[in-house]
Design a protein around this motif. Structure first.
Motif, PDB file in Angstrom:
ATOM      1  N   ASN A 213       0.860  -1.182   0.000  1.00 35.42           N
ATOM      2  CA  ASN A 213       0.000   0.000   0.000  1.00 35.42           C
ATOM      3  C   ASN A 213       0.900   1.236   0.000  1.00 35.42           C
ATOM      4  OD1 ASN A 213      -1.644   2.196   0.831  1.00 35.42           O
ATOM      5  ND2 ASN A 213      -3.125   0.775   1.741  1.00 35.42           N
ATOM      6  N   PRO A 214       0.758   2.139  -1.002  1.00 32.57           N
ATOM      7  CA  PRO A 214       1.660   3.296  -1.070  1.00 32.57           C
ATOM      8  C   PRO A 214       1.508   4.257   0.099  1.00 32.57           C
ATOM      9  CG  PRO A 214      -0.121   3.483  -2.676  1.00 32.57           C
ATOM     10  CD  PRO A 214      -0.208   2.109  -2.102  1.00 32.57           C
ATOM     11  N   VAL A 215       0.421   4.134   0.866  1.00 39.15           N
ATOM     12  CA  VAL A 215       0.194   5.056   1.979  1.00 39.15           C
ATOM     13  C   VAL A 215       0.945   4.610   3.223  1.00 39.15           C
ATOM     14  CG1 VAL A 215      -1.532   6.114   3.477  1.00 39.15           C
ATOM     15  CG2 VAL A 215      -2.056   5.730   1.055  1.00 39.15           C
ATOM     16  N   ASP A 216       0.717   3.357   3.643  1.00 39.78           N
ATOM     17  CA  ASP A 216       1.315   2.894   4.900  1.00 39.78           C
ATOM     18  C   ASP A 216       2.264   1.706   4.722  1.00 39.78           C
ATOM     19  OD1 ASP A 216      -0.436   0.874   4.288  1.00 39.78           O
ATOM     20  OD2 ASP A 216      -1.715   1.145   6.065  1.00 39.78           O
ATOM     21  N   SER A 217       2.543   1.301   3.460  1.00 37.66           N
ATOM     22  CA  SER A 217       3.462   0.190   3.133  1.00 37.66           C
ATOM     23  C   SER A 217       3.003  -1.155   3.663  1.00 37.66           C
ATOM     24  CB  SER A 217       4.881   0.482   3.662  1.00 37.66           C
ATOM     25  OG  SER A 217       5.430   1.605   3.016  1.00 37.66           O
ATOM     26  N   SER A 218       1.710  -1.272   3.991  1.00 37.49           N
ATOM     27  CA  SER A 218       1.185  -2.578   4.385  1.00 37.49           C
ATOM     28  C   SER A 218       1.074  -3.475   3.153  1.00 37.49           C
ATOM     29  CB  SER A 218      -0.182  -2.416   5.049  1.00 37.49           C
ATOM     30  OG  SER A 218      -1.105  -1.824   4.145  1.00 37.49           O
ATOM     31  N   VAL A 219       1.098  -4.787   3.376  1.00 37.37           N
ATOM     32  CA  VAL A 219       1.058  -5.753   2.274  1.00 37.37           C
ATOM     33  C   VAL A 219      -0.372  -5.910   1.781  1.00 37.37           C
ATOM     34  CG1 VAL A 219       1.523  -8.135   1.597  1.00 37.37           C
ATOM     35  CG2 VAL A 219       3.073  -6.961   3.188  1.00 37.37           C
ATOM     36  N   VAL A 220      -0.577  -5.612   0.510  1.00 37.23           N
ATOM     37  CA  VAL A 220      -1.899  -5.753  -0.111  1.00 37.23           C
ATOM     38  C   VAL A 220      -2.088  -7.144  -0.693  1.00 37.23           C
ATOM     39  CG1 VAL A 220      -3.439  -4.870  -1.921  1.00 37.23           C
ATOM     40  CG2 VAL A 220      -1.977  -3.289  -0.632  1.00 37.23           C
ATOM     41  N   ARG A 221      -1.053  -7.632  -1.359  1.00 33.41           N
ATOM     42  CA  ARG A 221      -1.140  -8.950  -1.997  1.00 33.41           C
ATOM     43  C   ARG A 221       0.265  -9.557  -2.092  1.00 33.41           C
ATOM     44  NH1 ARG A 221      -2.660  -7.485  -6.550  1.00 33.41           N
ATOM     45  NH2 ARG A 221      -0.961  -8.073  -7.948  1.00 33.41           N
ATOM     46  N   THR A 222       0.343 -10.876  -2.000  1.00 37.75           N
ATOM     47  CA  THR A 222       1.630 -11.574  -2.107  1.00 37.75           C
ATOM     48  C   THR A 222       1.598 -12.544  -3.275  1.00 37.75           C
ATOM     49  OG1 THR A 222       2.008 -11.415   0.284  1.00 37.75           O
ATOM     50  CG2 THR A 222       3.301 -13.046  -0.931  1.00 37.75           C
ATOM     51  N   THR A 223       2.632 -12.472  -4.110  1.00 32.49           N
ATOM     52  CA  THR A 223       2.771 -13.368  -5.263  1.00 32.49           C
ATOM     53  C   THR A 223       4.062 -14.155  -5.123  1.00 32.49           C
ATOM     54  OG1 THR A 223       1.566 -11.879  -6.744  1.00 32.49           O
ATOM     55  CG2 THR A 223       3.026 -13.482  -7.772  1.00 32.49           C
ATOM     56  N   TYR A 224       4.002 -15.434  -5.443  1.00 29.67           N
ATOM     57  CA  TYR A 224       5.193 -16.282  -5.447  1.00 29.67           C
ATOM     58  C   TYR A 224       5.554 -16.599  -6.894  1.00 29.67           C
ATOM     59  CZ  TYR A 224       4.712 -16.807  -0.424  1.00 29.67           C
ATOM     60  OH  TYR A 224       4.640 -16.555   0.919  1.00 29.67           O
ATOM     61  N   LYS A 225       6.783 -16.283  -7.233  1.00 27.72           N
ATOM     62  CA  LYS A 225       7.247 -16.459  -8.605  1.00 27.72           C
ATOM     63  C   LYS A 225       8.491 -17.351  -8.615  1.00 27.72           C
ATOM     64  CE  LYS A 225       7.664 -12.928 -11.474  1.00 27.72           C
ATOM     65  NZ  LYS A 225       8.228 -11.723 -12.155  1.00 27.72           N
ATOM     66  N   THR A 226       8.537 -18.288  -9.568  1.00 28.90           N
ATOM     67  CA  THR A 226       9.726 -19.104  -9.802  1.00 28.90           C
ATOM     68  C   THR A 226      10.195 -18.854 -11.224  1.00 28.90           C
ATOM     69  OG1 THR A 226       8.981 -20.818  -8.258  1.00 28.90           O
ATOM     70  CG2 THR A 226      10.720 -21.405  -9.797  1.00 28.90           C
ATOM     71  N   ILE A 227      11.415 -18.362 -11.360  1.00 28.94           N
ATOM     72  CA  ILE A 227      12.007 -18.083 -12.663  1.00 28.94           C
ATOM     73  C   ILE A 227      12.951 -19.232 -13.021  1.00 28.94           C
ATOM     74  CG2 ILE A 227      13.367 -16.442 -14.007  1.00 28.94           C
ATOM     75  CD1 ILE A 227      12.585 -14.304 -11.929  1.00 28.94           C
ATOM     76  N   TYR A 228      12.804 -19.754 -14.238  1.00 28.43           N
ATOM     77  CA  TYR A 228      13.641 -20.867 -14.712  1.00 28.43           C
ATOM     78  C   TYR A 228      14.659 -20.319 -15.711  1.00 28.43           C
ATOM     79  CZ  TYR A 228      10.332 -23.995 -12.468  1.00 28.43           C
ATOM     80  OH  TYR A 228       9.548 -24.649 -11.535  1.00 28.43           O
ATOM     81  N   GLU A 229      15.953 -20.590 -15.434  1.00 26.70           N
ATOM     82  CA  GLU A 229      17.036 -20.044 -16.246  1.00 26.70           C
ATOM     83  C   GLU A 229      18.009 -21.155 -16.638  1.00 26.70           C
ATOM     84  OE1 GLU A 229      17.455 -15.764 -13.985  1.00 26.70           O
ATOM     85  OE2 GLU A 229      18.358 -17.537 -13.062  1.00 26.70           O
ATOM     86  N   LYS A 230      18.883 -20.837 -17.572  1.00 25.03           N
ATOM     87  CA  LYS A 230      19.928 -21.761 -18.021  1.00 25.03           C
ATOM     88  C   LYS A 230      21.298 -21.165 -17.697  1.00 25.03           C
ATOM     89  CE  LYS A 230      18.215 -25.392 -20.289  1.00 25.03           C
ATOM     90  NZ  LYS A 230      18.665 -26.783 -20.032  1.00 25.03           N
ATOM     91  N   PRO A 231      22.021 -21.706 -16.681  1.00 28.32           N
ATOM     92  CA  PRO A 231      23.369 -21.197 -16.406  1.00 28.32           C
ATOM     93  C   PRO A 231      24.356 -21.537 -17.523  1.00 28.32           C
ATOM     94  CG  PRO A 231      22.902 -23.107 -15.042  1.00 28.32           C
ATOM     95  CD  PRO A 231      21.623 -22.769 -15.749  1.00 28.32           C
ATOM     96  N   LEU A 232      24.109 -22.637 -18.227  1.00 25.78           N
ATOM     97  CA  LEU A 232      24.878 -23.049 -19.398  1.00 25.78           C
ATOM     98  C   LEU A 232      23.897 -23.580 -20.429  1.00 25.78           C
ATOM     99  CD1 LEU A 232      27.822 -25.175 -17.916  1.00 25.78           C
ATOM    100  CD2 LEU A 232      28.041 -22.929 -18.935  1.00 25.78           C
TER     101      LEU A 232
END
Length: 551
Positions: A213-232
């Protein structure tokens, strides 16, 4: 059979091993297994956190003779490791990161067929196949939290990186066949070998994204993200080579060795996208923001010719001199060519266009071995070009360590060792080695070069079944360092060991030793240490006991 075990106080290491051999007239079977478990290492400045490990391994071998002068051999090895801590963090990881190998596995299977004494000249013919599988997983808990201010109508966010997990499977298959010939004063071996390595890896980056929340910085919503990458990129690396070596007895006191090898190396990699895809609260997105091609599909080839020449001249029954020269060639590995390692701090980037390393080596040696003395010394000179190393740079606007060829380099130095039995109950020994490394292109010192170092010690045998050993390990200051590399002060550590051998208990032969390492609990830094970040000290005082029982 035999049992071996031991304990180290510096990290509460317990080790246990067993070895069993059974045989008949035409066969032999072997089994061995080892288990080790260690806690964090103690140093003079405190406990080295996240340095624990647990591992076990076993190997088996079965060999038999189906016919006269023929042998068949099968062998298998397996190594498992669990919760192996990687101490330190920076520069590759954030300072508060906790990085471990949670579970590692290596398997090696081989089969060999050998025929002996086919003729007077062809004395041995063999063929061998092997398969090796390595699974490597890393768990990096970086502990980083980033605050992203709101902009363009988007609310502020707090992004926490929960875990980064690189994992990869490495499969290698190889074959070798070799023939041994004997002609008058020549002993010749010739052969062909081929191996191919397949790499397949993935890296996941788990994030928690909190919309604020831009007013009091309380958490409005939580998202869990997993990014899949290639190191090689997924890739194959193959090598085929032929070789020949001839050991020639020129005179009664002069032997000449000539050898040569030709290798053809080829590799190819698949096109690689980064990020590969991502999952947001269970929803798959195959076209994430910022997706791009980091490696095009490519192939490369290298060819190499190498040789070695060796001379051994006997000055008498108790001394000889030797001279060796050789040409070397090393094709850069898949990791050096293609890596893209991003673990939350400095990134490491490869270069597909790296040149192979090439070099020429020269060594002149002398050995003296009368009844009470064994003295060996040599001087060497290695001239190298296109050495592969990492240099600081930027990649996509970020700090990076980039693989590069550094031009020409020179390594030269000497080493010697001697063991002198003063009398039947007393021996003194000493080793000393020195090497200097120069980057000739920039007229600068090479990185990671060990300073002058050696060991001096006394071994005393008051009884046939008991001895004790007092030694000192000495390292000089290393102030000839590459730009940006830390100098290392000199240091000395002292050790004591008490040995008991050839003891008999019932039908069991017993041997054991107890001792102290780093007696004075000296705090020092090893110039070649791979510890990261602020960790600069090595293990402190260690009390150990080791035992072996043969039955």
């Amino acid at each position: 059979g035999s049992y071996s075990g031991g304990f180290n106080s510096v990290n509460n290491l317990y080790s246990n091993g067993i070895n069993i051999i059974a045989s008949g007239n035409e066969w032999i079977a072997k089994f061995s297994g080892i288990y080790r478990n260690a806690q964090n290492t103690k140093t003079p400045s405190g406990e080295l956190s996240n340095s624990q490990f647990e591992d076990n391994s076993f190997s088996t071998l079965f060999q038999f003779k189906p016919f006269e002068d023929q042998e068949v051999k099968f062998s298998y090895q397996q190594f498992n490791a669990y919760d192996v801590g990687i101490p330190g963090a920076a520069p590759l990881f954030p300072n508060n990161a906790i990085v471990t190998y949670p579970k590692e596995l290596r398997r090696l299977l081989s089969a060999e067929y050998k025929i002996n004494n086919l003729s007077k000249t062809l004395i041995k013919l063999s063929a061998k196949y092997f398969h090796q599988f390595i699974s490597r997983d890393v768990e990096n808990i970086p502990g980083t939290v980033q605050f992203v201010p709101g902009s363009n109508g988007q609310p502020p966010r707090r992004v926490s990186v929960l875990k980064i997990s690189p994992c990869a499977d490495h499969n290698t298959d190889g074959f070798q066949t070799q023939a041994d010939f004997k002609f008058e004063n020549h002993y010749v071996i010739a052969g062909f070998d081929f191996w191919t390595r397949n790499y397949n890896g993935l890296r996941t980056r788990e994030q928690k994204i909190e919309i604020l929340n831009p007013v009091d910085s309380s958490v409005v919503r939580t998202t869990y993200k997993t990014i899949y990458e290639k190191p090689l990129p997924d890739a194959d690396y193959s090598s085929a080579g032929i070789y020949i070596q001839d050991e020639i007895n020129l005179l009664d006191n002069l032997n000449l060795t000539l050898g040569g090898r030709y290798d053809f190396i080829w590799l190819n990699n698949a096109e690689t996208l980064n990020p590969l895809y991502e999952i947001n609260d269970g929803v798959v997105n195959n076209n994430p923001v910022g997706q791009k091609i980091i490696w095009d599909a490519e192939s490369a080839e290298n060819k190499s010719y190498v040789f070695n020449i060796g001379l051994l001249y006997s000055l008498g029954d108790q001394s000889n001199i030797s001279f060796n020269t050789a040409a070397s060639f090393r094709s850069p590995s898949l990791e050096e060519r293609y890596q893209y390692i991003d673990l939350g701090s400095v990134i490491r980037v490869g270069d597909p266009n790296l040149k192979p390393e090439q070099g020429y080596f020269f060594d002149l040696g002398f050995r003296l071995f009368p009844e009470n003395l064994n003295f060996t010394t040599s001087i060497f000179l290695n001239s190298l070009k296109d050495l592969v190393t990492e240099i600081p740079g930027t990649y996509d606007g970020r700090n990076a360590l980039i693989k590069t060829n550094i031009g020409e380099a020179l390594l030269f130095g000497f080493e010697y060792s001697f063991n002198f039995r003063v009398k039947n109950q007393l021996s003194v020994y000493n080793t000393l080695s020195s090497v200097r490394g120069l980057n000739q292109k920039d007229d600068q010192d090479l990185p990671q070069i060990s300073p002058l170092n050696g060991i001096v010690g006394i071994e005393y045998f008051p009884l046939d079944w008991m001895s004790f050993d007092i030694s000192a390990i000495l390292f000089a200051e290393q102030n000839k360092v590459a730009p940006g590399e830390k100098t290392t002060p000199g240091y000395a550590t002292f050790n004591f060991k008490l040995n008991f051998v050839n003891l008999t208990l019932a039908n069991i032969k017993v041997g054991f030793s107890v001792g102290l390492e780093n007696i004075l609990d000296k705090e020092y830094r090893n110039h070649l240490s791979t510890n990261r970040g602020s960790i600069t000290t090595e293990p402190g005082r260690n009390i150990f006991i080791r035992a072996n029982l043969a039955f």
